[in-house]
Design an enzyme around this catalytic site. Structure first.
Site, PDB file in Angstrom:
ATOM      1  N   HIS A 216      43.700  19.573 -20.764  1.00  0.00           N
ATOM      2  CA  HIS A 216      43.559  18.915 -22.061  1.00  0.00           C
ATOM      3  C   HIS A 216      42.425  19.582 -22.799  1.00  0.00           C
ATOM      4  CE1 HIS A 216      40.020  16.777 -20.619  1.00  0.00           C
ATOM      5  NE2 HIS A 216      40.720  16.381 -19.569  1.00  0.00           N
ATOM      6  N   ASP A 341      44.627  13.164   1.117  1.00  0.00           N
ATOM      7  CA  ASP A 341      43.972  14.031   2.090  1.00  0.00           C
ATOM      8  C   ASP A 341      42.668  13.394   2.585  1.00  0.00           C
ATOM      9  OD1 ASP A 341      42.242  16.343   3.078  1.00  0.00           O
ATOM     10  OD2 ASP A 341      44.135  17.369   2.660  1.00  0.00           O
ATOM     11  N   SER A 356      39.235  18.300 -13.201  1.00  0.00           N
ATOM     12  CA  SER A 356      40.244  18.415 -14.248  1.00  0.00           C
ATOM     13  C   SER A 356      40.691  19.864 -14.381  1.00  0.00           C
ATOM     14  CB  SER A 356      39.668  17.933 -15.572  1.00  0.00           C
ATOM     15  OG  SER A 356      40.612  18.037 -16.594  1.00  0.00           O
TER      16      SER A 356
END
Length: 401
Positions: A216, A341, A356
């Protein structure tokens, strides 16, 4: 990447209940600078809230918190695409999933007004508003905060025209600067011309040298608007520590990046990621092999993995689950994901600020990238489809504001 140079460390940035990243660097106010107050906003905040402002910050080295670019709330249509709506076949493309943190410098086109002018100031009297982008002053193109202030000093008290971009259109305002207590001519507008921070590189195209990162766009910390793009570059970075995420409080990767060394140049800042080209060198030589990109229809609920750099210089693969593929999403939330995980959960608590842009892999194909974390459950978050991200990057052959 080049060896990191000695860098003065900045204090750890404070955190607020609903605003993950406060403003913590200088912003210019027509002749002087001061810190802007933190603005509280509900929900998940755009990851570039953490990005530092002001060119003098960009000129020196700094140890910064690695920012997870949390949430880009603007629709992907602003970049010319919607989720699953690319009109080209990306499934045959071969890209290298990266997953390494990088520093990012971005310079704006013009200067952005980031705080509403106070009543009675020249900026207020002329109608300047928060989110306005000043592109010309007295007919001269504005290139930085410093240059804009110089133009004001040259004009003195003489009324001058400001060409302003507002909500996609253009308006012309007439402003008459006033002298402050130090004798400098001011208009009373808080402005910003640059940002810097750290995120994760998502992919590299060995054929073209292009890359994409974050999933983004870089948004202004106080207006939440997409930062108008003029130029930018990426830098080598290293993760030094991790603050684990907890319910109601996003975790973070902590580390530093080398402001003296560029790995490549940016060419676009869009709501679906930032894009640029890498210079051939040690960084590109260390990257892995390319893999096919999954078409939107090939991505499904089920097991997947992500590539993330949560310690030092190493990128590791971690197990996640794609819980849902959201049809017609338009805000970088095409995928609902859950970290499964044990090693990653033990290290970070799930998805943290700085991850991100981490690549999402499924069935031997490049499915997407991590974009958001849920504040009420840091083990879960959102991701953007690679098809959507690529369409934005391909669409943005010229700089996008």
């Amino acid at each position: 990447a080049a060896a990191a140079q000695s860098k003065p460390a900045m204090g750890l940035l404070p955190h607020f209940a609903r605003r993950v990243f406060p403003s913590a660097a200088d912003d210019n106010l027509a002749g002087r600078s001061a810190d802007l107050p933190a603005a509280f906003r509900k929900g998940v905040i755009s990851c570039m809230d953490h990005f530092k402002k002001a060119r003098h910050v960009l000129r020196g080295g700094a140890a910064l918190v690695l920012a997870l670019l949390l949430c880009a709330a603007m629709p992907a249509r602003a970049a010319g695409v919607t989720a699953g709506g690319a009109d080209q076949d990306t499934s045959a493309r071969m890209l290298v999933p990266v997953g390494h943190t990088v520093g990012i410098k971005l310079f704006a086109r013009g200067v952005m007004v980031v705080k509403a002018p106070e009543s009675g100031t020249p900026a207020d009297d002329c109608g300047l508003q928060t989110g306005d982008i000043i592109v010309k002053c007295g007919g001269v193109s504005v290139t930085s905060s410093e240059q804009f202030q110089s133009l004001l000093q040259e004009n003195g008290e003489t009324a001058t025209d400001l060409q302003v971009r507002r909500e996609g259109g253009s308006v012309t305002l007439s402003v008459s600067p006033e002298q402050n207590e130090k004798g400098a001519y001011c208009i009373g507008a808080w402005i910003r011309d640059s940002m810097a921070g750290i995120g994760t590189m998502t992919y590299y195209d060995p054929e073209s040298g292009a890359f994409g990162a974050l999933g983004h766009g870089i948004t202004d910390a106080d207006t939440a608007l997409l930062m108008p793009f003029a130029s930018g570059s990426i830098l080598p970075s290293t993760v030094k520590a991790v603050k684990k995420g907890a319910i109601g409080e996003a975790g973070e990767l902590r580390g530093d990046f080398d402001l003296a060394t560029d790995l490549g140049d940016l060419y676009a800042n869009t709501t679906s990621g930032v894009f640029g080209t890498l210079d051939p060198g040690e960084f590109t030589e260390r990257l892995g092999d390319p893999m096919p990109v999954a078409a939107a229809g090939e991505v499904h609920a089920g097991p997947a993995t992500i590539l993330s750099n949560v310690e030092g210089d190493a990128v590791q693969e971690y197990d996640v689950e794609i819980l849902q593929v959201v049809e017609n999403a338009a805000d970088g939330r095409d995928l609902v994901i859950s970290v499964t995980d044990p090693e990653l959960l033990a290290a970070t608590g799930g998805i943290v600020q700085g991850m991100s842009g981490s690549p999402i892999l499924q069935d031997g194909k490049f499915a997407g990238a991590v974009t958001h974390v849920l504040l009420n459950d840091p083990s879960k978050g959102y991701g953007i489809l690679m098809e959507t991200m690529l369409a934005a990057g391909d669409f943005s052959e010229e700089p996008v504001a």
